[in-house]
Design a protein around this motif. Structure first.
Motif, PDB file in Angstrom:
ATOM      1  N   LEU A  82      47.051 -79.700 208.428  1.00  0.00           N
ATOM      2  CA  LEU A  82      47.602 -80.340 207.244  1.00  0.00           C
ATOM      3  C   LEU A  82      46.815 -81.583 206.852  1.00  0.00           C
ATOM      4  N   ALA A  83      46.234 -82.269 207.833  1.00  0.00           N
ATOM      5  CA  ALA A  83      45.448 -83.481 207.561  1.00  0.00           C
ATOM      6  C   ALA A  83      44.049 -83.174 207.049  1.00  0.00           C
ATOM      7  N   THR A  84      43.595 -81.937 207.208  1.00  0.00           N
ATOM      8  CA  THR A  84      42.206 -81.601 206.895  1.00  0.00           C
ATOM      9  C   THR A  84      41.797 -81.918 205.452  1.00  0.00           C
ATOM     10  N   PRO A  85      42.587 -81.547 204.432  1.00  0.00           N
ATOM     11  CA  PRO A  85      42.139 -81.863 203.060  1.00  0.00           C
ATOM     12  C   PRO A  85      41.909 -83.354 202.830  1.00  0.00           C
ATOM     13  N   VAL A  86      42.801 -84.193 203.357  1.00  0.00           N
ATOM     14  CA  VAL A  86      42.643 -85.643 203.200  1.00  0.00           C
ATOM     15  C   VAL A  86      41.416 -86.129 203.954  1.00  0.00           C
ATOM     16  N   ASN A  87      41.215 -85.640 205.170  1.00  0.00           N
ATOM     17  CA  ASN A  87      40.062 -86.077 205.951  1.00  0.00           C
ATOM     18  C   ASN A  87      38.741 -85.706 205.281  1.00  0.00           C
ATOM     19  N   LEU A  88      38.662 -84.504 204.723  1.00  0.00           N
ATOM     20  CA  LEU A  88      37.425 -84.097 204.051  1.00  0.00           C
ATOM     21  C   LEU A  88      37.190 -84.941 202.797  1.00  0.00           C
ATOM     22  N   TYR A  89      38.250 -85.228 202.080  1.00  0.00           N
ATOM     23  CA  TYR A  89      38.121 -86.093 200.909  1.00  0.00           C
ATOM     24  C   TYR A  89      37.616 -87.478 201.313  1.00  0.00           C
ATOM     25  N   GLN A  90      38.175 -88.025 202.389  1.00  0.00           N
ATOM     26  CA  GLN A  90      37.748 -89.355 202.840  1.00  0.00           C
ATOM     27  C   GLN A  90      36.273 -89.369 203.257  1.00  0.00           C
ATOM     28  N   ILE A  91      35.803 -88.270 203.845  1.00  0.00           N
ATOM     29  CA  ILE A  91      34.395 -88.197 204.242  1.00  0.00           C
ATOM     30  C   ILE A  91      33.482 -88.365 203.037  1.00  0.00           C
ATOM     31  N   PHE A  92      33.795 -87.675 201.953  1.00  0.00           N
ATOM     32  CA  PHE A  92      32.924 -87.769 200.777  1.00  0.00           C
ATOM     33  C   PHE A  92      33.301 -88.932 199.873  1.00  0.00           C
ATOM     34  N   GLU A  93      34.469 -89.507 200.089  1.00  0.00           N
ATOM     35  CA  GLU A  93      34.797 -90.749 199.391  1.00  0.00           C
ATOM     36  C   GLU A  93      33.867 -91.872 199.847  1.00  0.00           C
ATOM     37  N   VAL A  94      33.349 -91.752 201.085  1.00  0.00           N
ATOM     38  CA  VAL A  94      32.371 -92.723 201.568  1.00  0.00           C
ATOM     39  C   VAL A  94      31.175 -92.802 200.621  1.00  0.00           C
ATOM     40  N   VAL A  95      30.781 -91.655 200.030  1.00  0.00           N
ATOM     41  CA  VAL A  95      29.620 -91.633 199.139  1.00  0.00           C
ATOM     42  C   VAL A  95      29.862 -92.505 197.914  1.00  0.00           C
ATOM     43  N   SER A  96      31.018 -92.330 197.265  1.00  0.00           N
ATOM     44  CA  SER A  96      31.298 -93.146 196.079  1.00  0.00           C
ATOM     45  C   SER A  96      31.624 -94.587 196.471  1.00  0.00           C
ATOM     46  N   ASP A  97      32.288 -94.796 197.603  1.00  0.00           N
ATOM     47  CA  ASP A  97      32.524 -96.160 198.085  1.00  0.00           C
ATOM     48  C   ASP A  97      31.208 -96.899 198.284  1.00  0.00           C
ATOM     49  N   ASN A  98      30.231 -96.199 198.837  1.00  0.00           N
ATOM     50  CA  ASN A  98      28.953 -96.840 199.131  1.00  0.00           C
ATOM     51  C   ASN A  98      28.171 -97.213 197.880  1.00  0.00           C
ATOM     52  N   LEU A  99      28.547 -96.643 196.745  1.00  0.00           N
ATOM     53  CA  LEU A  99      27.928 -97.090 195.495  1.00  0.00           C
ATOM     54  C   LEU A  99      28.307 -98.538 195.190  1.00  0.00           C
ATOM     55  N   GLY A 100      29.371 -99.020 195.824  1.00  0.00           N
ATOM     56  CA  GLY A 100      29.783-100.411 195.646  1.00  0.00           C
ATOM     57  C   GLY A 100      28.951-101.395 196.438  1.00  0.00           C
ATOM     58  N   ILE A 101      28.110-100.900 197.349  1.00  0.00           N
ATOM     59  CA  ILE A 101      27.242-101.801 198.119  1.00  0.00           C
ATOM     60  C   ILE A 101      26.280-102.494 197.163  1.00  0.00           C
ATOM     61  N   GLY A 102      26.252-103.808 197.223  1.00  0.00           N
ATOM     62  CA  GLY A 102      25.383-104.591 196.350  1.00  0.00           C
ATOM     63  C   GLY A 102      26.017-104.995 195.040  1.00  0.00           C
TER      64      GLY A 102
END
Length: 433
Positions: A82-102
């Motif tokens: 049941l947690a898998t969809p959220v966990n996979l989303y969080q993994i790729f949310e790192v990509v858009s979060d990292n656009l905030g670096i700088g």
């Protein structure tokens, strides 16, 4: 292996297996897809490092912290699935979060390109939330690919050198040395996966009242990020509200609320608690606590005002000759363990509730006074919000038949309180290295 370590490892394994099964749909670029498949396999000599870079290790730890010993209708295996969809989303949310670096740094040609990409991605993601379609995410994001190709995925990472080493290992192991540049410019594929994974979260709870909540609050998340990146100069309460909305705590807890309260044995009191706002208020309280932990760090938040004052007096005595203002002092003292979250955001140029206008706080005396006032304000807010959340959860416990979402909310906050005691680049630290 201890019991908790076993569950952490198992949650990571289940997440990894699920991710492998979705690579063909998530990652449209074949080179990046092949790299990801290799990096998730036993062939990767730095597999543990890659798991940390993409956040999968800490997501496994969080899953175990939330679900081990949680009483209810589902066993461990079912809960992890049941947690898998959220966990996979969080993994790729790192990509858009990292656009905030700088993005918190003064604007330059590089940050201007990033801001444009982040704005365009957010616009597309918000439109998809408001009016869902079956159009593949790769098609929706086709027009931003040229912008993505200008950005280094290594630079937009909390672990640029580790990221580059894993890519280098792949190129050496497969003999595809020419693939390095394409893999460094892989942000577009990551954003496609982010959007597809976001859709999967909503699909998993389709038709529930929780789906509407998650959709609305994910939309709020993108709107808050937009306001923050516009360079907010709002009041502290408004900055705090935006900061709490800009993270995915409420949507994540809303997802699990739908799973426990609506799917299977319907808890009508859960639906009423959603409708009257009491459950959402509790999720928002948890989000604010996690935002404060993330920006300020647990040690500094829990210090008494006198201890904070003594800490800064000590730092000032040590660094006064080299620091004409508070911005310079905080940078000079960033390796102090109490400043582990400040250190992360200063090094990476990321938004922080206490650092957003550090450069404009005048001389050292005035700047220190303002920063200490901020810390006293947020320390008091943190204590008050903890009490508020406990009261909210106590009241909900009197209403809900299935109380797992109450315990899960409490555990979610406790997990992050411990996580943010540590340096972000340590084994015990952030979702990514």
């Amino acid at each position: 292996m201890s019991t908790i370590a076993h569950y952490r490892s198992d949650a990571t394994r289940v997440t990894r297996d699920a991710l492998r099964g979705r690579l063909a749909r998530y990652l449209p670029d074949p080179t990046y897809r092949q790299f990801y498949s290799w990096a998730l396999s036993a062939k990767n000599p730095r597999g543990a490092v890659f798991d940390r870079i993409i956040g999968m290790t800490q997501l496994g730890n969080l899953t175990a912290a939330m679900f081990v010993g949680l009483e209810g209708a589902h066993d461990w295996d079912a809960l992890v699935r049941l947690a898998t969809p959220v966990n996979l989303y969080q993994i790729f949310e790192v990509v858009s979060d990292n656009l905030g670096i700088g993005q918190a740094a003064p604007e330059s040609e590089g940050t201007s390109c990033l801001r444009k990409l982040l704005r365009e991605f957010n616009t597309i993601a918000m439109a998809d939330l408001r009016k869902p379609t079956s159009v593949p995410a790769a098609v929706l994001l086709a027009d931003v690919r040229t912008l993505c190709d200008q950005i280094s995925a290594f630079d937009q990472s909390l672990a640029p050198s580790a990221h580059a080493r894993v890519v280098g290992d792949f190129c050496t192991a497969t003999g595809r040395h020419s693939a390095r540049r394409a893999l460094e410019r892989s942000v577009w594929s990551g954003l496609v996966a982010n959007l597809e994974a976001s859709r999967d979260v909503l699909t998993a709870i389709a038709g529930t009242r929780g789906e509407q909540l998650v959709r609305e609050r994910t939309l709020c998340r993108y709107e808050a990020v937009e306001q923050i990146n516009d360079g907010i100069s709002a009041t502290r309460p408004e900055r705090t509200r935006l900061g709490a909305n800009a993270i995915l705590v409420t949507p994540t807890l809303g997802y699990f609320g739908a799973v426990f309260g609506e799917m299977g044995d319907l808890d009508r009191e859960y639906v009423e608690a959603i409708e009257d706002g009491s459950l959402v208020d509790a999720f928002d309280s948890a989000a604010l606590l996690v935002r404060l932990q993330n920006d300020i760090g647990t040690p500094l938040l829990l210090m008494s005002p006198d201890r904070r004052l003594a800490l800064f007096a000590k730092l000032r005595a040590r660094h006064a000759d080299e620091c004409p203002d508070v911005a310079a002092l905080v940078r000079a003292a960033a390796d102090d363990p109490a400043f582990n979250r400040f250190r992360k955001d200063l090094l990476n140029g990321e938004f922080n509730l206490c650092l957003h206008d550090l450069e404009r706080r005048g001389g050292l005396d005035d700047g220190l006074c303002a920063l200490l006032d901020d810390l006293d304000y947020y320390g008091d807010l943190y204590a008050m919000q903890h009490r508020r959340l406990e009261h909210q959860l106590t009241m909900l416990a009197r209403r809900l038949r299935d109380r797992r979402i109450i315990e899960l909310t409490r555990r979610f906050v406790v997990f992050h309180e411990e996580l943010y005691r540590h340096r972000y680049d340590s084994l015990a630290g952030d979702y990514a290295i």
